[in-house]
Design an enzyme around this catalytic site. Structure first.
Site, PDB file in Angstrom:
ATOM      1  N   LYS A 185       1.069  -0.900  -0.147  1.00 14.54           N
ATOM      2  CA  LYS A 185      -0.140   0.137  -0.272  1.00 14.54           C
ATOM      3  C   LYS A 185       0.868   1.273  -0.133  1.00 14.54           C
ATOM      4  O   LYS A 185       1.827   1.170   0.414  1.00 14.54           O
ATOM      5  CB  LYS A 185      -1.036  -0.335   0.623  1.00 14.54           C
ATOM      6  CG  LYS A 185      -1.681   0.717   1.393  1.00 14.54           C
ATOM      7  CD  LYS A 185      -3.071   1.169   2.405  1.00 14.54           C
ATOM      8  CE  LYS A 185      -4.024   1.848   2.312  1.00 14.54           C
ATOM      9  NZ  LYS A 185      -4.797   1.301   3.618  1.00 14.54           N
ATOM     10  N   SER A 208      -9.760   1.960   2.558  1.00 18.13           N
ATOM     11  CA  SER A 208      -8.994   3.011   2.201  1.00 18.13           C
ATOM     12  C   SER A 208      -8.120   1.840   1.387  1.00 18.13           C
ATOM     13  O   SER A 208      -7.137   2.069   0.534  1.00 18.13           O
ATOM     14  CB  SER A 208      -7.981   4.104   3.080  1.00 18.13           C
ATOM     15  OG  SER A 208      -6.586   3.075   4.019  1.00 18.13           O
ATOM     16  N   SER A 224     -10.395  -0.202   7.283  1.00 18.79           N
ATOM     17  CA  SER A 224      -9.258  -0.134   5.604  1.00 18.79           C
ATOM     18  C   SER A 224      -8.395  -1.680   5.093  1.00 18.79           C
ATOM     19  O   SER A 224      -8.249  -2.173   3.984  1.00 18.79           O
ATOM     20  CB  SER A 224      -8.279   0.248   5.369  1.00 18.79           C
ATOM     21  OG  SER A 224      -9.286   1.919   5.414  1.00 18.79           O
TER      22      SER A 224
HETATM   23  N1  GLN Z   1     -13.562   4.653   6.180  1.00 19.22           N
HETATM   24  C1  GLN Z   1     -12.994   4.503   8.330  1.00 19.22           C
HETATM   25  C2  GLN Z   1     -12.074   6.473   7.917  1.00 19.22           C
HETATM   26  O1  GLN Z   1     -12.142   6.624   6.437  1.00 19.22           O
HETATM   27  C3  GLN Z   1     -11.038   3.680   8.541  1.00 19.22           C
HETATM   28  C4  GLN Z   1     -10.550   4.229   7.244  1.00 19.22           C
HETATM   29  C5  GLN Z   1      -9.117   3.309   7.440  1.00 19.22           C
HETATM   30  O2  GLN Z   1      -9.432   2.285   7.856  1.00 19.22           O
HETATM   31  N2  GLN Z   1      -8.174   3.799   7.147  1.00 19.22           N
HETATM   32  O3  GLN Z   1     -11.827   6.860   8.468  1.00 19.22           O
END
Ligand code: GLN
Length: 483
Positions: free
Chosen positions: A76, A151, A175
Protein backbone atom coordinates in the site's frame (compact mmCIF):
# COMPACT_ATOMS: atom_id res chain seq x y z
CA UNK A 1 0.49 -19.15 -12.90
CA UNK A 2 -1.37 -16.07 -11.70
CA UNK A 3 -3.99 -18.17 -9.90
CA UNK A 4 -1.51 -19.51 -7.38
CA UNK A 5 -1.72 -18.57 -3.72
CA UNK A 6 1.37 -17.68 -1.68
CA UNK A 7 1.36 -21.21 -0.25
CA UNK A 8 1.26 -22.75 -3.74
CA UNK A 9 3.98 -20.41 -4.96
CA UNK A 10 6.22 -21.40 -2.05
CA UNK A 11 5.74 -25.08 -2.90
CA UNK A 12 6.32 -24.46 -6.63
CA UNK A 13 9.52 -22.53 -5.96
CA UNK A 14 10.78 -25.15 -3.51
CA UNK A 15 10.07 -27.91 -6.08
CA UNK A 16 11.81 -25.86 -8.81
CA UNK A 17 8.68 -25.91 -11.01
CA UNK A 18 9.40 -22.26 -11.92
CA UNK A 19 11.66 -19.48 -10.74
CA UNK A 20 10.71 -16.30 -8.94
CA UNK A 21 12.02 -14.37 -11.95
CA UNK A 22 9.66 -16.25 -14.32
CA UNK A 23 6.70 -15.71 -12.02
CA UNK A 24 7.56 -12.02 -11.59
CA UNK A 25 7.70 -11.56 -15.39
CA UNK A 26 4.29 -13.22 -15.77
CA UNK A 27 2.69 -11.02 -13.12
CA UNK A 28 4.27 -7.79 -14.39
CA UNK A 29 2.91 -8.56 -17.87
CA UNK A 30 -0.50 -9.32 -16.39
CA UNK A 31 -0.53 -6.04 -14.48
CA UNK A 32 0.42 -4.13 -17.65
CA UNK A 33 -2.41 -5.83 -19.52
CA UNK A 34 -5.21 -5.69 -16.94
CA UNK A 35 -4.54 -2.92 -14.46
CA UNK A 36 -5.65 -0.08 -16.77
CA UNK A 37 -9.22 -1.32 -16.10
CA UNK A 38 -8.75 -1.26 -12.34
CA UNK A 39 -6.20 1.49 -11.52
CA UNK A 40 -4.99 -0.54 -8.56
CA UNK A 41 -1.36 0.61 -8.74
CA UNK A 42 0.08 4.10 -8.22
CA UNK A 43 3.65 3.04 -9.04
CA UNK A 44 5.15 -0.09 -10.54
CA UNK A 45 8.68 -1.16 -9.63
CA UNK A 46 9.65 -3.71 -12.31
CA UNK A 47 13.41 -3.19 -11.98
CA UNK A 48 13.36 -3.62 -8.22
CA UNK A 49 11.05 -6.63 -8.60
CA UNK A 50 13.29 -8.40 -11.09
CA UNK A 51 16.44 -7.78 -9.09
CA UNK A 52 14.73 -9.01 -5.89
CA UNK A 53 13.41 -12.06 -7.79
CA UNK A 54 16.87 -12.93 -9.11
CA UNK A 55 18.33 -12.51 -5.62
CA UNK A 56 15.64 -14.79 -4.20
CA UNK A 57 16.33 -17.41 -6.88
CA UNK A 58 20.03 -17.24 -5.99
CA UNK A 59 19.25 -17.70 -2.29
CA UNK A 60 17.10 -20.74 -3.10
CA UNK A 61 19.88 -22.15 -5.32
CA UNK A 62 22.10 -21.88 -2.23
CA UNK A 63 19.74 -24.10 -0.31
CA UNK A 64 17.74 -21.44 1.50
CA UNK A 65 14.00 -21.92 1.87
CA UNK A 66 11.17 -19.81 3.27
CA UNK A 67 7.54 -19.19 2.54
CA UNK A 68 8.16 -15.64 1.30
CA UNK A 69 11.46 -16.25 -0.51
CA UNK A 70 10.68 -15.15 -4.08
CA UNK A 71 6.99 -14.38 -3.39
CA UNK A 72 5.59 -11.42 -5.35
CA UNK A 73 3.72 -8.83 -3.30
CA UNK A 74 2.94 -5.09 -3.37
CA UNK A 75 2.78 -2.43 -0.69
CA UNK A 76 0.00 0.00 0.00
CA UNK A 77 1.44 3.36 -0.99
CA UNK A 78 1.76 4.62 2.58
CA UNK A 79 4.57 2.26 3.51
CA UNK A 80 7.81 4.16 2.96
CA UNK A 81 9.99 2.59 0.29
CA UNK A 82 13.58 3.80 -0.05
CA UNK A 83 14.08 5.89 -3.18
CA UNK A 84 10.59 5.08 -4.48
CA UNK A 85 7.65 7.46 -4.55
CA UNK A 86 5.50 7.04 -1.45
CA UNK A 87 2.47 9.19 -2.22
CA UNK A 88 -0.17 8.16 0.34
CA UNK A 89 -2.61 8.70 -2.53
CA UNK A 90 -2.10 12.46 -2.25
CA UNK A 91 -0.93 15.30 -4.46
CA UNK A 92 0.84 16.47 -1.30
CA UNK A 93 3.32 13.58 -1.59
CA UNK A 94 3.26 13.06 -5.35
CA UNK A 95 6.92 14.13 -5.47
CA UNK A 96 8.01 12.35 -2.27
CA UNK A 97 10.61 9.62 -2.50
CA UNK A 98 11.04 8.04 0.91
CA UNK A 99 14.55 8.23 2.39
CA UNK A 100 14.17 4.86 4.14
CA UNK A 101 12.15 1.63 4.13
CA UNK A 102 9.31 1.12 6.60
CA UNK A 103 10.00 -1.72 9.03
CA UNK A 104 7.30 -3.82 7.33
CA UNK A 105 8.93 -3.24 3.93
CA UNK A 106 12.41 -4.04 5.25
CA UNK A 107 11.24 -7.20 7.04
CA UNK A 108 9.42 -8.54 4.00
CA UNK A 109 12.36 -7.73 1.73
CA UNK A 110 14.71 -9.55 4.12
CA UNK A 111 12.38 -12.57 3.99
CA UNK A 112 12.83 -12.51 0.21
CA UNK A 113 9.50 -11.04 -0.91
CA UNK A 114 9.49 -9.36 -4.31
CA UNK A 115 7.92 -5.88 -4.52
CA UNK A 116 5.98 -5.40 -7.76
CA UNK A 117 4.82 -1.89 -6.91
CA UNK A 118 2.85 0.47 -4.69
CA UNK A 119 -0.91 0.20 -4.58
CA UNK A 120 -3.57 2.86 -4.86
CA UNK A 121 -5.42 4.03 -1.76
CA UNK A 122 -7.73 6.69 -0.43
CA UNK A 123 -5.84 9.92 0.20
CA UNK A 124 -4.01 9.57 3.54
CA UNK A 125 -6.08 6.38 4.13
CA UNK A 126 -9.26 8.37 4.71
CA UNK A 127 -12.21 6.66 3.10
CA UNK A 128 -14.08 3.43 2.46
CA UNK A 129 -14.35 3.52 -1.32
CA UNK A 130 -10.92 4.37 -2.71
CA UNK A 131 -12.44 7.32 -4.53
CA UNK A 132 -10.47 10.05 -2.73
CA UNK A 133 -7.10 9.12 -4.26
CA UNK A 134 -5.28 11.86 -6.19
CA UNK A 135 -4.51 9.10 -8.72
CA UNK A 136 -8.16 8.36 -9.41
CA UNK A 137 -10.68 5.82 -8.15
CA UNK A 138 -9.97 2.08 -8.09
CA UNK A 139 -12.57 -0.23 -9.67
CA UNK A 140 -13.88 -3.43 -8.14
CA UNK A 141 -12.92 -6.43 -10.34
CA UNK A 142 -16.26 -8.08 -9.46
CA UNK A 143 -18.10 -5.21 -11.12
CA UNK A 144 -16.15 -2.34 -12.63
CA UNK A 145 -18.97 0.09 -11.85
CA UNK A 146 -18.60 -0.54 -8.13
CA UNK A 147 -16.03 0.57 -5.56
CA UNK A 148 -13.50 -1.96 -4.21
CA UNK A 149 -13.77 -0.54 -0.69
CA UNK A 150 -11.12 1.52 1.00
CA UNK A 151 -8.80 2.79 2.01
CA UNK A 152 -6.71 -0.21 0.88
CA UNK A 153 -8.74 -0.53 -2.34
CA UNK A 154 -5.72 -0.83 -4.63
CA UNK A 155 -4.21 -3.74 -2.69
CA UNK A 156 -7.63 -5.44 -2.60
CA UNK A 157 -8.52 -4.98 -6.28
CA UNK A 158 -5.08 -6.17 -7.41
CA UNK A 159 -5.17 -9.34 -5.29
CA UNK A 160 -8.81 -10.08 -6.16
CA UNK A 161 -8.02 -9.72 -9.88
CA UNK A 162 -5.15 -12.19 -9.54
CA UNK A 163 -2.56 -9.56 -10.48
CA UNK A 164 -0.57 -10.85 -7.51
CA UNK A 165 -1.20 -13.25 -4.61
CA UNK A 166 -1.09 -10.87 -1.63
CA UNK A 167 -0.38 -7.31 -0.57
CA UNK A 168 0.18 -5.22 2.52
CA UNK A 169 -2.55 -2.90 3.74
CA UNK A 170 -3.48 -0.84 6.79
CA UNK A 171 -6.61 -0.60 8.90
CA UNK A 172 -7.52 2.45 11.00
CA UNK A 173 -11.28 1.88 11.02
CA UNK A 174 -11.71 -1.07 8.67
CA UNK A 175 -9.45 -0.45 5.68
CA UNK A 176 -8.17 -4.03 5.50
CA UNK A 177 -11.38 -5.87 6.41
CA UNK A 178 -13.89 -3.79 4.43
CA UNK A 179 -12.07 -3.95 1.06
CA UNK A 180 -11.46 -7.67 1.75
CA UNK A 181 -15.23 -8.09 2.14
CA UNK A 182 -15.98 -6.07 -1.01
CA UNK A 183 -13.57 -8.04 -3.21
CA UNK A 184 -13.87 -11.61 -1.83
CA UNK A 185 -10.54 -11.66 -0.01
CA UNK A 186 -9.30 -12.60 3.43
CA UNK A 187 -7.84 -9.66 5.35
CA UNK A 188 -6.48 -9.42 8.86
CA UNK A 189 -6.11 -6.36 11.07
CA UNK A 190 -3.72 -7.42 13.83
CA UNK A 191 -3.78 -6.33 17.47
CA UNK A 192 -2.61 -2.73 17.88
CA UNK A 193 1.16 -2.98 18.40
CA UNK A 194 1.59 -6.37 16.70
CA UNK A 195 2.97 -4.89 13.45
CA UNK A 196 5.39 -1.96 13.47
CA UNK A 197 4.07 1.42 12.33
CA UNK A 198 7.57 2.79 11.73
CA UNK A 199 7.68 4.20 8.22
CA UNK A 200 3.93 3.77 7.79
CA UNK A 201 2.58 7.26 7.09
CA UNK A 202 0.28 8.09 9.99
CA UNK A 203 -3.44 8.77 9.70
CA UNK A 204 -4.66 8.24 13.30
CA UNK A 205 -1.75 6.88 15.29
CA UNK A 206 -3.70 5.23 18.10
CA UNK A 207 -5.83 3.28 15.61
CA UNK A 208 -3.56 2.55 12.60
CA UNK A 209 -2.32 -1.00 12.14
CA UNK A 210 -0.73 -2.76 9.16
CA UNK A 211 -1.72 -6.24 8.09
CA UNK A 212 -2.09 -8.70 5.20
CA UNK A 213 -4.64 -8.89 2.38
CA UNK A 214 -4.69 -12.20 0.52
CA UNK A 215 -7.12 -14.74 -0.88
CA UNK A 216 -6.89 -17.28 1.92
CA UNK A 217 -6.30 -17.42 5.66
CA UNK A 218 -3.32 -19.66 4.93
CA UNK A 219 -1.73 -16.84 2.91
CA UNK A 220 -2.59 -14.21 5.52
CA UNK A 221 -0.69 -16.38 8.01
CA UNK A 222 2.36 -16.41 5.73
CA UNK A 223 2.33 -12.66 5.11
CA UNK A 224 1.59 -11.74 8.73
CA UNK A 225 4.52 -13.92 9.83
CA UNK A 226 6.78 -11.69 7.75
CA UNK A 227 5.25 -8.44 9.03
CA UNK A 228 4.75 -9.01 12.77
CA UNK A 229 7.15 -8.49 15.62
CA UNK A 230 8.61 -6.02 18.08
CA UNK A 231 10.30 -2.93 16.66
CA UNK A 232 12.30 -0.63 18.93
CA UNK A 233 11.69 2.16 16.40
CA UNK A 234 7.95 2.12 17.18
CA UNK A 235 7.21 3.00 20.80
CA UNK A 236 3.75 1.40 20.55
CA UNK A 237 5.09 -1.85 19.16
CA UNK A 238 4.69 -4.63 21.71
CA UNK A 239 7.44 -7.01 22.73
CA UNK A 240 5.40 -10.18 22.63
CA UNK A 241 6.65 -13.36 20.92
CA UNK A 242 5.24 -14.02 17.44
CA UNK A 243 3.73 -17.51 17.21
CA UNK A 244 4.08 -19.73 14.16
CA UNK A 245 0.82 -18.75 12.46
CA UNK A 246 0.96 -21.43 9.74
CA UNK A 247 1.52 -24.17 12.33
CA UNK A 248 -1.62 -23.06 14.16
CA UNK A 249 -4.01 -23.30 11.21
CA UNK A 250 -5.11 -26.88 11.80
CA UNK A 251 -6.41 -26.68 15.35
CA UNK A 252 -9.83 -28.24 15.90
CA UNK A 253 -12.84 -25.95 16.33
CA UNK A 254 -14.51 -28.47 18.65
CA UNK A 255 -16.01 -26.52 21.55
CA UNK A 256 -14.96 -23.11 20.21
CA UNK A 257 -17.33 -20.55 21.73
CA UNK A 258 -18.52 -18.05 19.14
CA UNK A 259 -20.34 -14.95 20.32
CA UNK A 260 -22.86 -13.33 18.01
CA UNK A 261 -23.77 -9.81 19.18
CA UNK A 262 -27.49 -9.14 18.96
CA UNK A 263 -26.79 -5.48 18.07
CA UNK A 264 -25.21 -6.62 14.78
CA UNK A 265 -28.52 -7.66 13.27
CA UNK A 266 -30.50 -4.45 13.65
CA UNK A 267 -31.93 -2.15 11.01
CA UNK A 268 -29.37 -1.08 8.42
CA UNK A 269 -28.04 -4.57 7.74
CA UNK A 270 -28.96 -5.86 4.28
CA UNK A 271 -31.14 -8.93 5.09
CA UNK A 272 -29.41 -10.90 2.33
CA UNK A 273 -26.10 -10.34 4.13
CA UNK A 274 -27.72 -11.40 7.41
CA UNK A 275 -28.73 -14.69 5.73
CA UNK A 276 -25.18 -15.33 4.51
CA UNK A 277 -23.79 -14.63 7.98
CA UNK A 278 -26.25 -17.13 9.45
CA UNK A 279 -25.08 -19.68 6.87
CA UNK A 280 -21.48 -19.17 7.93
CA UNK A 281 -22.51 -19.64 11.56
CA UNK A 282 -24.14 -22.97 10.64
CA UNK A 283 -20.98 -24.00 8.81
CA UNK A 284 -18.86 -23.32 11.89
CA UNK A 285 -21.36 -25.16 14.09
CA UNK A 286 -20.87 -28.22 11.88
CA UNK A 287 -17.15 -27.95 12.67
CA UNK A 288 -17.88 -28.13 16.39
CA UNK A 289 -18.28 -24.48 17.37
CA UNK A 290 -20.86 -23.51 19.98
CA UNK A 291 -22.87 -20.34 19.34
CA UNK A 292 -23.86 -17.91 22.03
CA UNK A 293 -25.78 -14.66 21.76
CA UNK A 294 -23.91 -11.75 23.34
CA UNK A 295 -24.37 -8.00 23.65
CA UNK A 296 -22.11 -5.05 22.82
CA UNK A 297 -24.33 -2.29 24.21
CA UNK A 298 -22.07 0.67 23.38
CA UNK A 299 -21.63 -0.22 19.73
CA UNK A 300 -24.14 2.45 18.70
CA UNK A 301 -21.79 5.17 19.98
CA UNK A 302 -18.71 3.92 18.17
CA UNK A 303 -19.08 5.75 14.85
CA UNK A 304 -19.46 9.22 16.36
CA UNK A 305 -16.54 8.54 18.74
CA UNK A 306 -14.31 7.28 15.93
CA UNK A 307 -15.16 10.22 13.67
CA UNK A 308 -13.98 12.56 16.43
CA UNK A 309 -10.83 10.67 17.49
CA UNK A 310 -9.55 9.76 14.01
CA UNK A 311 -9.86 13.30 12.57
CA UNK A 312 -8.39 14.77 15.79
CA UNK A 313 -5.29 12.62 15.46
CA UNK A 314 -5.17 13.24 11.71
CA UNK A 315 -5.27 17.00 12.17
CA UNK A 316 -2.20 16.71 14.38
CA UNK A 317 -0.35 14.14 12.22
CA UNK A 318 -0.93 16.03 9.00
CA UNK A 319 0.35 19.34 10.38
CA UNK A 320 3.85 18.24 9.27
CA UNK A 321 2.84 18.73 5.63
CA UNK A 322 3.44 22.45 5.45
CA UNK A 323 5.35 22.96 2.21
CA UNK A 324 8.63 23.49 4.06
CA UNK A 325 10.57 20.24 4.39
CA UNK A 326 8.94 17.85 1.91
CA UNK A 327 5.84 17.38 -0.14
CA UNK A 328 3.97 19.87 -2.27
CA UNK A 329 5.02 23.52 -2.14
CA UNK A 330 2.99 26.28 -3.79
CA UNK A 331 4.52 28.57 -6.41
CA UNK A 332 5.89 31.98 -5.34
CA UNK A 333 4.64 32.22 -1.75
CA UNK A 334 4.30 35.80 -0.55
CA UNK A 335 5.19 34.99 3.04
CA UNK A 336 5.24 32.05 5.46
CA UNK A 337 1.50 32.02 6.13
CA UNK A 338 0.79 32.15 2.41
CA UNK A 339 3.21 29.23 1.92
CA UNK A 340 1.38 27.15 4.53
CA UNK A 341 -2.09 28.03 3.33
CA UNK A 342 -1.59 27.53 -0.36
CA UNK A 343 0.69 24.48 -0.09
CA UNK A 344 -1.88 22.72 2.10
CA UNK A 345 -4.86 24.03 0.16
CA UNK A 346 -3.41 22.78 -3.11
CA UNK A 347 -1.83 19.57 -1.79
CA UNK A 348 -4.74 18.10 0.17
CA UNK A 349 -8.01 16.91 -1.38
CA UNK A 350 -11.50 17.68 -0.08
CA UNK A 351 -11.95 14.72 2.29
CA UNK A 352 -8.55 15.27 3.92
CA UNK A 353 -9.31 18.98 4.39
CA UNK A 354 -12.69 18.11 5.90
CA UNK A 355 -11.09 15.74 8.44
CA UNK A 356 -8.39 18.25 9.37
CA UNK A 357 -11.05 20.88 10.02
CA UNK A 358 -13.24 18.52 12.06
CA UNK A 359 -10.22 17.34 14.06
CA UNK A 360 -8.83 20.81 14.74
CA UNK A 361 -12.30 21.89 15.87
CA UNK A 362 -12.73 18.93 18.23
CA UNK A 363 -9.32 19.61 19.79
CA UNK A 364 -9.77 23.36 20.18
CA UNK A 365 -9.85 24.80 23.70
CA UNK A 366 -13.58 25.41 24.01
CA UNK A 367 -14.64 22.06 22.55
CA UNK A 368 -12.01 19.57 23.74
CA UNK A 369 -14.07 18.35 26.71
CA UNK A 370 -17.33 18.18 24.81
CA UNK A 371 -15.95 16.20 21.85
CA UNK A 372 -12.48 14.70 22.21
CA UNK A 373 -12.67 13.79 25.88
CA UNK A 374 -16.20 12.44 25.50
CA UNK A 375 -15.10 10.34 22.53
CA UNK A 376 -12.22 8.89 24.57
CA UNK A 377 -14.67 7.90 27.31
CA UNK A 378 -16.85 6.13 24.75
CA UNK A 379 -13.75 4.40 23.47
CA UNK A 380 -13.21 2.91 26.94
CA UNK A 381 -16.85 1.77 27.11
CA UNK A 382 -16.49 0.04 23.75
CA UNK A 383 -13.36 -1.73 25.00
CA UNK A 384 -15.11 -2.74 28.24
CA UNK A 385 -17.96 -4.30 26.24
CA UNK A 386 -15.45 -6.48 24.41
CA UNK A 387 -13.61 -7.45 27.60
CA UNK A 388 -16.90 -8.57 29.15
CA UNK A 389 -17.83 -10.50 26.01
CA UNK A 390 -14.48 -12.28 25.82
CA UNK A 391 -15.04 -13.61 29.33
CA UNK A 392 -17.78 -15.72 27.82
CA UNK A 393 -16.68 -16.45 24.25
CA UNK A 394 -13.49 -17.12 22.26
CA UNK A 395 -14.44 -15.34 19.04
CA UNK A 396 -17.03 -12.73 18.07
CA UNK A 397 -18.66 -13.17 14.67
CA UNK A 398 -20.80 -10.93 12.49
CA UNK A 399 -20.99 -9.14 9.15
CA UNK A 400 -17.98 -7.09 8.03
CA UNK A 401 -20.17 -4.49 6.32
CA UNK A 402 -23.91 -3.72 6.37
CA UNK A 403 -24.10 -3.57 2.56
CA UNK A 404 -22.12 -4.87 -0.40
CA UNK A 405 -19.88 -2.58 -2.48
CA UNK A 406 -21.76 0.49 -3.67
CA UNK A 407 -21.60 2.10 -7.09
CA UNK A 408 -18.75 4.49 -7.83
CA UNK A 409 -19.84 8.00 -6.92
CA UNK A 410 -22.95 6.85 -5.03
CA UNK A 411 -21.90 8.34 -1.69
CA UNK A 412 -19.76 11.24 -2.90
CA UNK A 413 -22.23 13.95 -1.99
CA UNK A 414 -22.87 12.58 1.49
CA UNK A 415 -19.70 11.70 3.44
CA UNK A 416 -21.66 10.68 6.54
CA UNK A 417 -23.45 7.98 4.51
CA UNK A 418 -20.03 6.43 3.86
CA UNK A 419 -18.98 6.81 7.53
CA UNK A 420 -22.05 4.79 8.59
CA UNK A 421 -20.85 1.82 6.52
CA UNK A 422 -17.94 1.41 9.00
CA UNK A 423 -20.25 0.36 11.83
CA UNK A 424 -18.96 -3.21 12.21
CA UNK A 425 -15.25 -2.58 11.73
CA UNK A 426 -14.30 0.50 13.75
CA UNK A 427 -14.99 -0.96 17.20
CA UNK A 428 -11.99 -3.30 16.85
CA UNK A 429 -9.73 -0.31 16.17
CA UNK A 430 -11.15 1.66 19.10
CA UNK A 431 -10.42 -1.33 21.36
CA UNK A 432 -7.13 -2.30 19.63
CA UNK A 433 -8.37 -5.86 18.99
CA UNK A 434 -7.49 -8.13 16.06
CA UNK A 435 -10.13 -8.72 13.39
CA UNK A 436 -10.39 -10.76 10.21
CA UNK A 437 -12.78 -10.67 7.27
CA UNK A 438 -13.29 -13.69 5.05
CA UNK A 439 -15.55 -14.48 2.08
CA UNK A 440 -19.07 -15.62 3.00
CA UNK A 441 -21.02 -15.53 -0.28
CA UNK A 442 -22.47 -13.11 -2.82
CA UNK A 443 -25.34 -10.64 -3.14
CA UNK A 444 -26.19 -9.49 -6.68
CA UNK A 445 -22.83 -10.85 -7.85
CA UNK A 446 -20.94 -8.80 -5.26
CA UNK A 447 -18.90 -10.45 -2.48
CA UNK A 448 -19.91 -10.40 1.18
CA UNK A 449 -17.56 -10.78 4.15
CA UNK A 450 -17.98 -12.33 7.58
CA UNK A 451 -15.92 -10.73 10.33
CA UNK A 452 -14.26 -12.53 13.24
CA UNK A 453 -12.86 -10.67 16.26
CA UNK A 454 -10.61 -12.17 18.94
CA UNK A 455 -8.92 -11.14 22.20
CA UNK A 456 -5.57 -9.31 22.09
CA UNK A 457 -2.78 -11.18 20.27
CA UNK A 458 -5.09 -14.02 19.22
CA UNK A 459 -4.43 -13.51 15.50
CA UNK A 460 -3.60 -17.22 15.38
CA UNK A 461 -7.10 -18.11 16.59
CA UNK A 462 -8.66 -15.96 13.86
CA UNK A 463 -6.49 -17.57 11.18
CA UNK A 464 -7.22 -21.05 12.52
CA UNK A 465 -11.00 -20.51 12.42
CA UNK A 466 -10.85 -18.90 8.97
CA UNK A 467 -8.66 -21.69 7.59
CA UNK A 468 -10.96 -24.41 8.88
CA UNK A 469 -13.92 -22.55 7.41
CA UNK A 470 -12.13 -22.25 4.08
CA UNK A 471 -11.32 -25.97 4.04
CA UNK A 472 -15.07 -26.56 4.14
CA UNK A 473 -16.39 -23.78 1.88
CA UNK A 474 -15.38 -22.53 -1.54
CA UNK A 475 -16.43 -18.86 -1.53
CA UNK A 476 -12.80 -17.73 -1.32
CA UNK A 477 -11.92 -19.67 -4.49
CA UNK A 478 -14.41 -17.77 -6.70
CA UNK A 479 -12.75 -15.62 -9.35
CA UNK A 480 -14.16 -12.42 -10.89
CA UNK A 481 -15.10 -12.82 -14.57
CA UNK A 482 -12.49 -11.40 -16.89
CA UNK A 483 -9.65 -11.89 -14.42
N1 GLN B 1 -13.38 4.41 6.57
C1 GLN B 1 -12.61 4.77 7.72
C2 GLN B 1 -12.15 6.20 7.62
O1 GLN B 1 -12.34 6.79 6.60
C3 GLN B 1 -11.44 3.84 7.91
C4 GLN B 1 -10.27 4.12 7.07
C5 GLN B 1 -9.08 3.27 7.41
O2 GLN B 1 -9.22 2.24 8.05
N2 GLN B 1 -7.92 3.72 7.00
O3 GLN B 1 -11.60 6.74 8.54
Amino acid sequence: MHHMTLAEIARGLADKKFSSEELTQVLLARIAQLDPQLNSFISLTPELALSQAKAADARRANGENGALLGAPIAHKDLFCTLGIRTSCGSKMLDNFKAPYDATVVAKLAAAGAVTLGKTNMDEFAMGSANESSYYGAVKNPWNLEHVPGGSSGGSAAAVAARLLPAATATDTGGSIRQPAAFTNLTGLKPTYGRVSRWGMIAYASSLDQGGPLARTAEDCAILLQGMAGFDPNDSTSIDEPVPDYSAGLNGSLQGLRIGVPKEYFGAGLDPRIADLIHNSIKELEKLGAVIKEISLPNMQHAIPAYYVIAPAEASSNLSRFDGVRFGHRCENPENLIDLYKRSRGEGFGAEVQRRIMVGAYALSAGYYDAYYLKAQKIRRLVKNDFMAAFNEVDIILGPTTPNPAWKLGAKNSDPVAAYLEDVYTITANLAGLPGLSMPAGFVDGLPVGVQLLAPYFQEGRLLNVAHQYQLNTDWHTRTPTGF
